[in-house]
Design an enzyme around this catalytic site. Sequence first.
Site, PDB file in Angstrom:
ATOM      1  N   LYS A   8       0.764  -1.173  -0.162  1.00  0.00           N
ATOM      2  CA  LYS A   8      -0.040  -0.054   0.259  1.00  0.00           C
ATOM      3  C   LYS A   8       1.026   1.183  -0.131  1.00  0.00           C
ATOM      4  O   LYS A   8       0.591   2.240  -0.674  1.00  0.00           O
ATOM      5  CB  LYS A   8      -0.851  -0.003   1.305  1.00  0.00           C
ATOM      6  CG  LYS A   8      -1.801  -0.949   1.513  1.00  0.00           C
ATOM      7  CD  LYS A   8      -2.727  -0.631   2.670  1.00  0.00           C
ATOM      8  CE  LYS A   8      -1.967  -0.624   3.838  1.00  0.00           C
ATOM      9  NZ  LYS A   8      -1.523  -1.851   4.416  1.00  0.00           N
ATOM     10  N   ARG A  83      -9.125   2.245   8.665  1.00  0.00           N
ATOM     11  CA  ARG A  83      -9.078   1.001   8.964  1.00  0.00           C
ATOM     12  C   ARG A  83      -9.963   0.281   9.714  1.00  0.00           C
ATOM     13  O   ARG A  83      -9.678  -0.952  10.224  1.00  0.00           O
ATOM     14  CB  ARG A  83      -7.641   0.860   9.780  1.00  0.00           C
ATOM     15  CG  ARG A  83      -6.588   0.068   9.051  1.00  0.00           C
ATOM     16  CD  ARG A  83      -5.139   0.555  10.068  1.00  0.00           C
ATOM     17  NE  ARG A  83      -4.115  -0.274   9.844  1.00  0.00           N
ATOM     18  CZ  ARG A  83      -3.004  -0.107   9.089  1.00  0.00           C
ATOM     19  NH1 ARG A  83      -3.080   1.077   8.579  1.00  0.00           N
ATOM     20  NH2 ARG A  83      -2.229  -0.963   8.858  1.00  0.00           N
ATOM     21  N   ARG A 122      11.358  -6.898   5.391  1.00  0.00           N
ATOM     22  CA  ARG A 122      11.458  -5.769   5.920  1.00  0.00           C
ATOM     23  C   ARG A 122      12.156  -5.567   7.349  1.00  0.00           C
ATOM     24  O   ARG A 122      12.787  -4.471   7.563  1.00  0.00           O
ATOM     25  CB  ARG A 122       9.980  -5.280   5.669  1.00  0.00           C
ATOM     26  CG  ARG A 122       9.937  -3.860   5.884  1.00  0.00           C
ATOM     27  CD  ARG A 122       8.711  -3.326   5.477  1.00  0.00           C
ATOM     28  NE  ARG A 122       7.762  -3.278   6.504  1.00  0.00           N
ATOM     29  CZ  ARG A 122       6.284  -2.827   6.325  1.00  0.00           C
ATOM     30  NH1 ARG A 122       5.915  -2.576   5.028  1.00  0.00           N
ATOM     31  NH2 ARG A 122       5.387  -2.868   7.180  1.00  0.00           N
ATOM     32  N   ARG A 128      11.904  -2.278  11.360  1.00  0.00           N
ATOM     33  CA  ARG A 128      10.583  -1.418  11.872  1.00  0.00           C
ATOM     34  C   ARG A 128      10.121  -2.391  12.912  1.00  0.00           C
ATOM     35  O   ARG A 128      10.125  -3.696  12.935  1.00  0.00           O
ATOM     36  CB  ARG A 128       9.439  -1.441  10.992  1.00  0.00           C
ATOM     37  CG  ARG A 128       9.121  -0.412  10.396  1.00  0.00           C
ATOM     38  CD  ARG A 128       8.128  -0.243   9.588  1.00  0.00           C
ATOM     39  NE  ARG A 128       6.749  -0.713   9.854  1.00  0.00           N
ATOM     40  CZ  ARG A 128       5.793  -0.650   9.326  1.00  0.00           C
ATOM     41  NH1 ARG A 128       5.794   0.340   8.082  1.00  0.00           N
ATOM     42  NH2 ARG A 128       4.551  -1.005   9.565  1.00  0.00           N
ATOM     43  N   ARG A 139      -0.822  -8.357  13.598  1.00  0.00           N
ATOM     44  CA  ARG A 139      -1.453  -7.366  12.772  1.00  0.00           C
ATOM     45  C   ARG A 139      -2.319  -7.848  11.466  1.00  0.00           C
ATOM     46  O   ARG A 139      -3.186  -7.425  10.999  1.00  0.00           O
ATOM     47  CB  ARG A 139      -0.137  -6.613  12.174  1.00  0.00           C
ATOM     48  CG  ARG A 139       0.424  -5.517  12.916  1.00  0.00           C
ATOM     49  CD  ARG A 139       1.968  -5.320  12.389  1.00  0.00           C
ATOM     50  NE  ARG A 139       1.952  -4.678  11.322  1.00  0.00           N
ATOM     51  CZ  ARG A 139       3.182  -4.844  10.670  1.00  0.00           C
ATOM     52  NH1 ARG A 139       4.031  -5.227  10.923  1.00  0.00           N
ATOM     53  NH2 ARG A 139       3.068  -4.114   9.437  1.00  0.00           N
TER      54      ARG A 139
END
Length: 182
Positions: A8, A83, A122, A128, A139
């Site tokens: 996204k 969301r 990632r 992160r 998540r």
Amino acid sequence: MGPPGSGKGTQAKRLAERYRVMHLSTGDMLRAEIASRHALGRSAQGYMDRGDLVPDGLILDMIRSRLQEIPEDGGFILDGFPRTVAQAEELDGLLNGLHLPLERAVLIEVSDAQIKIRLSGRARLEGRSDDTDEVIDRRLDVYRRQTEPLIALYEKRGLLSRVKGEAPVESVFAELEHLRTE
Ligand code: ADP
């Protein structure tokens, strides 16, 4: 819309550059609030680190003023927002007040298996703090329960387009550009 790691952010940023419109990413805004040690960031951090959604009230306080910055004749891309159903309802009211129509909702579809591969990659590259295995599962679960109901909502309104997010970044982008001219 799309699960975490669906691309996204990458696609929204490219679209915003291509069409010179505002890119409003609640995830980026939250990370900036945390980096600058603002109170809002401090409140949000715990939720984000656990993989939970930040409470709607905080998100809406943050996005409200940013929506007001959209020029009257300008376009905008929302990334990671809304969301939840409550956020989507609130967004309708805010956009109505600003006379800005919501033209399309795009769902980027990626399988859970692919998401896990991407997000653990990632984590290694960007570090992160919410890209660890446990938090990734959380998540994904939160996405299924709280964000997926929005798919039906936008489908019913005839605004939904689906793109296959497992293709290379360039192909996904080409598909998104094509949507705009449909
Ligand atoms: P991803 O889609 O990969 O999870 P984001 O940067 O969009 O990445 O979001 C990271 C985190 O920020 C989310 O897990 C959530 O905690 C928080 N967040 C971002 N946008 C919202 C939102 N609209 N409502 C609630 N929490 C949000």
